[in-house]
Every structure is written in structure tokens, then in C-alpha cells.
Design an enzyme around this catalytic site. Structure first.
Site, PDB file in Angstrom:
ATOM      1  N   ARG A  64       4.721  -1.147  -8.666  1.00 27.37           N
ATOM      2  CA  ARG A  64       4.294  -0.934  -7.285  1.00 27.37           C
ATOM      3  C   ARG A  64       2.944  -0.229  -7.304  1.00 27.37           C
ATOM      4  O   ARG A  64       2.685   0.626  -8.148  1.00 27.37           O
ATOM      5  CB  ARG A  64       5.318  -0.088  -6.511  1.00 27.37           C
ATOM      6  CG  ARG A  64       6.531  -0.862  -6.030  1.00 27.37           C
ATOM      7  CD  ARG A  64       6.173  -1.815  -4.898  1.00 27.37           C
ATOM      8  NE  ARG A  64       7.334  -2.416  -4.270  1.00 27.37           N
ATOM      9  CZ  ARG A  64       7.789  -3.636  -4.539  1.00 27.37           C
ATOM     10  NH1 ARG A  64       7.196  -4.376  -5.458  1.00 27.37           N
ATOM     11  NH2 ARG A  64       8.842  -4.115  -3.892  1.00 27.37           N
ATOM     12  N   ASP A 121      -1.529  -6.295 -10.555  1.00 22.28           N
ATOM     13  CA  ASP A 121      -0.914  -7.246  -9.634  1.00 22.28           C
ATOM     14  C   ASP A 121      -0.517  -6.580  -8.326  1.00 22.28           C
ATOM     15  O   ASP A 121      -0.229  -7.261  -7.351  1.00 22.28           O
ATOM     16  CB  ASP A 121       0.316  -7.878 -10.290  1.00 22.28           C
ATOM     17  CG  ASP A 121       0.926  -8.992  -9.460  1.00 22.28           C
ATOM     18  OD1 ASP A 121       0.195  -9.951  -9.140  1.00 22.28           O
ATOM     19  OD2 ASP A 121       2.123  -8.910  -9.131  1.00 22.28           O
ATOM     20  N   GLU A 144      -2.616  -3.209   0.100  1.00 25.37           N
ATOM     21  CA  GLU A 144      -2.560  -4.655  -0.063  1.00 25.37           C
ATOM     22  C   GLU A 144      -2.719  -5.342   1.281  1.00 25.37           C
ATOM     23  O   GLU A 144      -2.079  -4.940   2.256  1.00 25.37           O
ATOM     24  CB  GLU A 144      -1.232  -5.061  -0.715  1.00 25.37           C
ATOM     25  CG  GLU A 144      -1.078  -4.537  -2.140  1.00 25.37           C
ATOM     26  CD  GLU A 144       0.209  -5.011  -2.814  1.00 25.37           C
ATOM     27  OE1 GLU A 144       0.955  -5.804  -2.198  1.00 25.37           O
ATOM     28  OE2 GLU A 144       0.462  -4.595  -3.953  1.00 25.37           O
ATOM     29  N   HIS A 149      -0.267  -9.722  -5.987  1.00 24.24           N
ATOM     30  CA  HIS A 149       1.165  -9.405  -5.947  1.00 24.24           C
ATOM     31  C   HIS A 149       1.987 -10.683  -6.111  1.00 24.24           C
ATOM     32  O   HIS A 149       2.818 -11.035  -5.269  1.00 24.24           O
ATOM     33  CB  HIS A 149       1.518  -8.705  -4.635  1.00 24.24           C
ATOM     34  CG  HIS A 149       2.756  -7.873  -4.746  1.00 24.24           C
ATOM     35  ND1 HIS A 149       2.880  -6.638  -4.160  1.00 24.24           N
ATOM     36  CD2 HIS A 149       3.946  -8.086  -5.392  1.00 24.24           C
ATOM     37  CE1 HIS A 149       4.072  -6.135  -4.421  1.00 24.24           C
ATOM     38  NE2 HIS A 149       4.733  -7.002  -5.172  1.00 24.24           N
TER      39      HIS A 149
END
Length: 327
Positions: A235, A259, A264, A283
Site C-alpha cells: 500500500r 505500483d 493515487e 496499482h
């Protein structure tokens, strides 16, 4: 035994439909959909099951007073941090997650990034774009050391995948353990700072909890050797982005594959985009062709277990935020 035709509320991201495959439940349950707090307040009364497909949702706290009959909550994600509001965490309502669905593809992503760093695929691509023939030597992958922070099912799959090509893989869990079948050793998270100098790659595979938020900052990056690389598929808020950026710019670590991010989508003007030693993805490390259908099938299987009065698969320890079967 549950109600013969219970009500399932599906909380989706805004403007997303009920997931593909849920139509198989129409004869067995009443399906209601919500995509925000207002919709959730309207659909929760009388519902026995809540299935959350939006892992970023912030609607639960506002709508929770309308939850008068819930007996089970499921997240179609491995992480359940968005669900862990006090009202749910402190209740007797079981929470389950999507443990196991994404493990293999995430492990492949991690191994791919490790190979890409060692073989300098990014450098090859830049030279190709400039039509430059430049012979270089690259690093072997076998024999490199990897520390996986998070020894749950995803971390274990990463360990098995990396070990299969000759990498040395240790893990970090909530507590140290001996004799593990997947990791050479598992150390306690409390010892993280002292461990970091010994590894070529550090992979974050932990869920976001009160204990992991902000776990990686300036002190941790300074402890890593200058040639080390960080890979985060856990996360975003586990890593302090500004401090990672500074460590990369100052050469304290050699690179990062990211990622997930604190914010985000990552803003288009963020400096991380322009760093040549950073690999960015949206992600998506675990998202394979057909993953949405696989999540639906997993939920439907668990629903039928619930209907039959059987133990649910993938229970979450709500106090820790980890899968109850995780480490």
C-alpha cells in the site's frame, strides 16, 4: 443457518456496475448496489451481507448507522484498510477478503522488476530510442538477497518465486519465527532498521495498518545499502513519498519499482515520473486478464458456504488488519 434469500449490498466505485458474474446469485439473493455514502445508507437496511469492491471507499463510516442486519462483510481486495472503521473492527461481524487471487501475478511482477533492474532493461530501452549501440555488463539475479516485508500469502508467493531462480529470500512479519518453509528466516518488524543494510532488494508486501503506515521513511532508506532497490506492491502510505524521492535523488538507494502510492493516481507533475531509476505502474501488479471474474467466483463460493452454515474462507483478523491466516 442464514435467511433463504438474503440481501447482498455491493458497494462499488462510482459509476461501476455490479461485478461480472454476480448475476449467478440473482435466484439466491436480492442484490442491491451502492457507489457512495448516500446510496449505501439507502441500501443497507435489512441487508445481511455487504460486499465491497471499492478498496478506496470512504463511505462506510457515514452510512454505518443504517447497517441494522449485517452478518458478514467481504472485500474483493487483499487489503481491508478501508473497511477497518471502529464500528466494524469492534463488532462481531466477520470480515473476509480476496486472499489468494492476486498472489501469483504479484509475485511475477516483483520478479519481473528485479530482473529488469539487474539486466537494465530501462537502460536498453533508452539507448534503443536514441539508436545507440552501447555494450554494457549487467548484474546476475541468482544469489541476490531479498527482504520481503509482509509474510502473508502474497509475501510467501514472492519468496517461492524468487527462491526458484536462486535468490536468497528472508521475510519480516509481526514476530520472528524459525523453521519456515518459504523463507530462509522470518524476522520481527521491530528489527527492520537493523536488517535493511543486508539486502539487495526490499519488497513491501504488507497490508496498511496502524503498525505499517509510514514504516519506510528517511531512516530506513539511509539504512539500505546504496545499491539497493525498493519494490512496493503493498500500500502506498507504507512509504513516505517525499522521503523516498529524496533518497532516490541523493543516491541513498539505487532505484524503486512502485505500483502503489500515497496519492493515487500519482499526479502527472510529480518528480517521481522523471527519475530514470524509477519504474511506475498504476496499482495493477496483480490484475490479470479475468481477475474480476475470479473475484466474483471467490465471493460466490463463500456465499454458498455462508448459506450452508459453513466456516467462511479468508477470515480477517480485524484487530491487526491482516488475514487471519496471514503472518
Amino acid at each position: 443457518m442464514s435467511a433463504s434469500r438474503p440481501t447482498i449490498v455491493v458497494l462499488t466505485a462510482p459509476d461501476e456496475p455490479i461485478p461480472e458474474g454476480f448475476e449467478a446469485l440473482e435466484a439466491e439473493a436480492e442484490l442491491r448496489r451502492a457507489d457512495d455514502a448516500a446510496g449505501l445508507r439507502e441500501t443497507l437496511p435489512g441487508a445481511e451481507i455487504l460486499c465491497v469492491t471499492d478498496f478506496r471507499t470512504d463511505a462506510l463510516a457515514d452510512a454505518w448507522p443504517a447497517a441494522d442486519a449485517l452478518a458478514w462483510i467481504h472485500a474483493t481486495s487483499a487489503g481491508v484498510d478501508a473497511l477497518m472503521i471502529p464500528e466494524i473492527r469492534d463488532s462481531a461481524i466477520p470480515v473476509t477478503n480476496a486472499r489468494g487471487i492476486f498472489d501469483g501475478c504479484i509475485a511475477e511482477y516483483v520478479l519481473g522488476q528485479i530482473i529488469s533492474f539487474c539486466k537494465d532493461f530501462a537502460g536498453n530501452y533508452r539507448l534503443q530510442q536514441d539508436r545507440q549501440w552501447q555494450h554494457r555488463e549487467t548484474e546476475p539475479v541468482a544469489g541476490r538477497s531479498v527482504l520481503v516485508v509482509g509474510a502473508g500469502s502474497i509475501g510467501r508467493r514472492i519468496a517461492r518465486t524468487c527462491s526458484a531462480i536462486g535468490m536468497e529470500v528472508d521475510g519480516v512479519g509481526r514476530r520472528a519465527r524459525d523453521g519456515d518453509e518459504d523463507f530462509t528466516a522470518i524476522y520481527a518488524q521491530a528489527d527492520l532498521l537493523s536488517l535493511l543494510p543486508d539486502y539487495d532488494f526490499v519488497v513491501i508486501a504488507a497490508p496498511l495498518t496502524a503498525d505499517t503506515e509510514g514504516l519506510f521513511g528517511a531512516a530506513e532508506f539511509k539504512a539500505m545499502p546504496p545499491g539497493a532497490r525498493l519494490i512496493n506492491i503493498g500500500r502506498g502510505p507504507i512509504v513516505k513519498t517525499d522521503e523516498l524521492l529524496a533518497a532516490l535523488q541523493d543516491g541513498e538507494i539505487d532505484g524503486a519499482a512502485l505500483d502503489v502510492f500515497e496519492q493515487e493516481p500519482l499526479p502527472a507533475d510529480h518528480p517521481l515520473w522523471g527519475l530514470p531509476n524509477v519504474a511506475i505502474s498504476a496499482h495493477m501488479a496483480g490484475d490479470f486478464i479475468g481477475w474480476k471474474r475470479a473475484l466474483s467466483e471467490q465471493f460466490i463460493d463463500n456465499f454458498r458456504r455462508w448459506q450452508a452454515g459453513e466456516a467462511l474462507n479468508n477470515p480477517v483478523d480485524k484487530q491487526s488488519g491482516f488475514s487471519a491466516a496471514g503472518r
